[in-house]
Design an enzyme around this catalytic site. Structure first.
Site, PDB file in Angstrom:
ATOM      1  CD  GLU A 125      34.779  38.973  46.225  1.00 34.13           C
ATOM      2  OE1 GLU A 125      34.817  39.309  47.427  1.00 34.13           O
ATOM      3  OE2 GLU A 125      34.413  37.833  45.857  1.00 34.13           O
TER       4      GLU A 125
ATOM      5  CD  GLU B 104      37.433  35.046  44.313  1.00 36.53           C
ATOM      6  OE1 GLU B 104      36.777  34.803  45.349  1.00 36.53           O
ATOM      7  OE2 GLU B 104      38.231  36.002  44.210  1.00 36.53           O
TER       8      GLU B 104
END
Ligand code: AHR
Length: 492
Positions: free
Chosen positions: A175, A299
């Site tokens: 991220e 995820e």
């Protein structure tokens, strides 16, 4: 009971379903690692090298193929050298993302590889690009995988691991558009190229390097990454997408307390994964028509408000039949997109978000989501088959009532997974399998009220049971109750 038809066509073989689609994710977050997977060697809870035996066995039963670690956001604050050597000497740190608790680094590289070895799964390391250095990541790769004479290989040997480990999956950052450094895709791509150059293949090990991909609907991120990083330097690009009812992050609602409207809103959100897989794949197809780069959904899962009385930074939530339906829908979607989706990792494996296992002291429960992974495990390493259902939309929603996928394994057995998203409608499916002389059919079902969950003291409220599928000379009839997940095996 509504009668509908379904067709599976074994003559129409599609993509290979990588076992890694059934992967998991473990972060130094709340009670995922500590007091979850890892209790330490001195614990009274039965363990092997500090890792809970019951957790190891549960992971093995679902054929867990791959485990991502150490984060998450934690990965971009992680300094691996703090977590090797004598435990007493390991540096302590504050886990700034998750609860501000002290991390004593007693679970580090050696412990993670031991866990993977005990479970028999591939390790997937998420490297620190956000706050680390090129040297630090390069040395970690050398430490893990080099059998040569080198400072890092020598250090590993001095720490008790003579032989280098095999490491396939290496994520370079997590991220990085957010907690991993708030970078632009252009800046991240350049950084990625630099970092990956120094992550070398040692001693016959071959790294499968994975770039940080988009936050859900950020299609520009995928476009820039695909444009700036060639398949020569990147084998996978990640995608993160969480299911939050109404996409309302301020008021996500509780895992066990929800209305029918909330249930359908949750499924509405989760079905947006279809749009994401389709649109990110379209961008990838333009730059990589030969499918050299895989999409890795590392995820995904439901994210609700934490259980009352628990640390808000620990992301601990219960898990109901609603979660099971979400898991079933997503796994069917990943199967259907397995020409591009080569791995997926549910967030997270123990005690965090949509966990497959919850623990409390020495007790352990398998959640409804765990049982979906158990029902679906036969799809691993099989070949996707064409399947069609004469579907209808859930009233007032844009998505279908029945989610499905089918595959054929290496022994020729056909596996069909179905999920009925409706809370009220019973379906009877007339299932035709083209060109197939059905010798036997067996099935298992997971069903219940959408709010049903397993709890400490009532650990088996939700669990799969054997289920009858009628076989009339090869014409199969399956009753599909509301809020259910069914796995069928056909032998011909
Ligand atoms: O899974 C919890 C967090 O969600 C991860 O650390 C991060 O990558 C994502 O935002």
């Amino acid at each position: 009971m509504k009668k509908i038809r379904m067709i599976v066509n074994p003559l129409d073989r599609k993509s290979h379903i990588n076992k890694e689609i059934y992967g998991h994710f473990s972060e130094h977050l709340g009670r995922c690692i500590y007091n979850g997977i890892y209790v330490g060697e001195d614990s009274s809870i039965p363990n092997t090298c500090g890792i809970r035996n019951d957790v190891i066995e549960a992971f093995k039963k679902i054929n867990m193929p791959v485990l991502r670690w150490p984060g998450g956001c934690f990965a971009d604050t992680y300094h691996w050298k703090d977590a090797i050597g004598d435990k007493i000497d390991r540096k302590k740190m504050i886990n700034v993302h998750w609860g501000g608790v002290t991390e004593d680094n007693s679970f580090g590289t050696h412990e993670f590889f031991k866990l993977c070895e005990l479970v028999g799964c591939e390790p997937y390391i998420a490297g620190n690009l956000g706050s680390g250095t090129v040297q630090e990541l390069a040395e970690w790769v050398e430490y893990m995988t080099s059998d040569d004479i080198s400072p890092m290989a020598d250090l590993r040997r001095a720490n008790g691991q003579k032989k280098a480990w095999k490491l396939k999956y290496l994520g370079i950052g997590n991220e990085n558009w957010g907690c991993g450094g708030n970078m632009s895709p252009e800046y991240y791509s350049d950084e990625y190229r630099r970092y990956q150059s120094f992550c070398r293949d040692y001693s016959g090990n071959q790294l499968f390097k994975i770039a940080c991909g988009p936050n859900a609907f950020d299609y520009n991120w995928t476009e820039v990454i695909m444009k700036k990083i060639t398949p020569w330097h990147m084998k996978g690009i990640s995608l993160h997408f969480y299911t939050v009812p109404y996409a309302n992050w301020e008021h996500k609602g509780f895992a066990t307390v929800f209305s029918d409207e909330d249930y359908y809103a949750t499924l509405s959100e989760t079905h947006r994964m279809e749009e994401l897989l389709t649109r990110h794949s379209e961008i990838m197809n333009r730059y990589d028509p030969e499918h050299k780069v895989g999409l890795i959904v590392d995820e995904w899962g439901c994210w609700f408000d934490v259980e009352e009385g628990t640390n808000p930074g620990f992301l601990y939530q219960q898990n109901t039949m609603r979660d099971a339906i979400v898991a079933a829908i997503n796994l069917n979607m990943f199967n259907q997109h397995s020409d591009r989706v080569i791995m997926a990792n549910l967030a997270q494996v123990v005690n965090v978000l949509q966990a497959v296992i919850l623990t409390e002291g020495e007790e352990m429960i398998l959640t409804p989501t765990y049982h979906v992974f158990d029902l679906y495990k036969e799809h691993q390493e099989s070949t996707l088959l064409y399947s069609y259902v004469e579907n209808e939309k859930i009233e007032g929603q844009y998505y279908d009532a029945i989610s499905h996928s089918a595959s054929v394994d290496k022994d020729g057995k056909i596996h069909i997974t179905l999920s009925n998203c409706s809370l009220t409608e019973n379906y009877e499916i007339d299932l035709g399998i083209i060109d197939t002389d059905v010798k036997s059919v067996s099935a298992r079902i997971l069903t219940g009220d959408a709010h049903d969950y397993n709890d400490f003291g009532e650990v088996e409220k939700v669990k799969p049971t054997e289920y009858e599928v009628k076989n009339d000379n090869g014409r199969l009839t399956v009753a599909v109750p509301p809020c259910s997940v069914i796995a069928i095996e056909v032998v011909s």
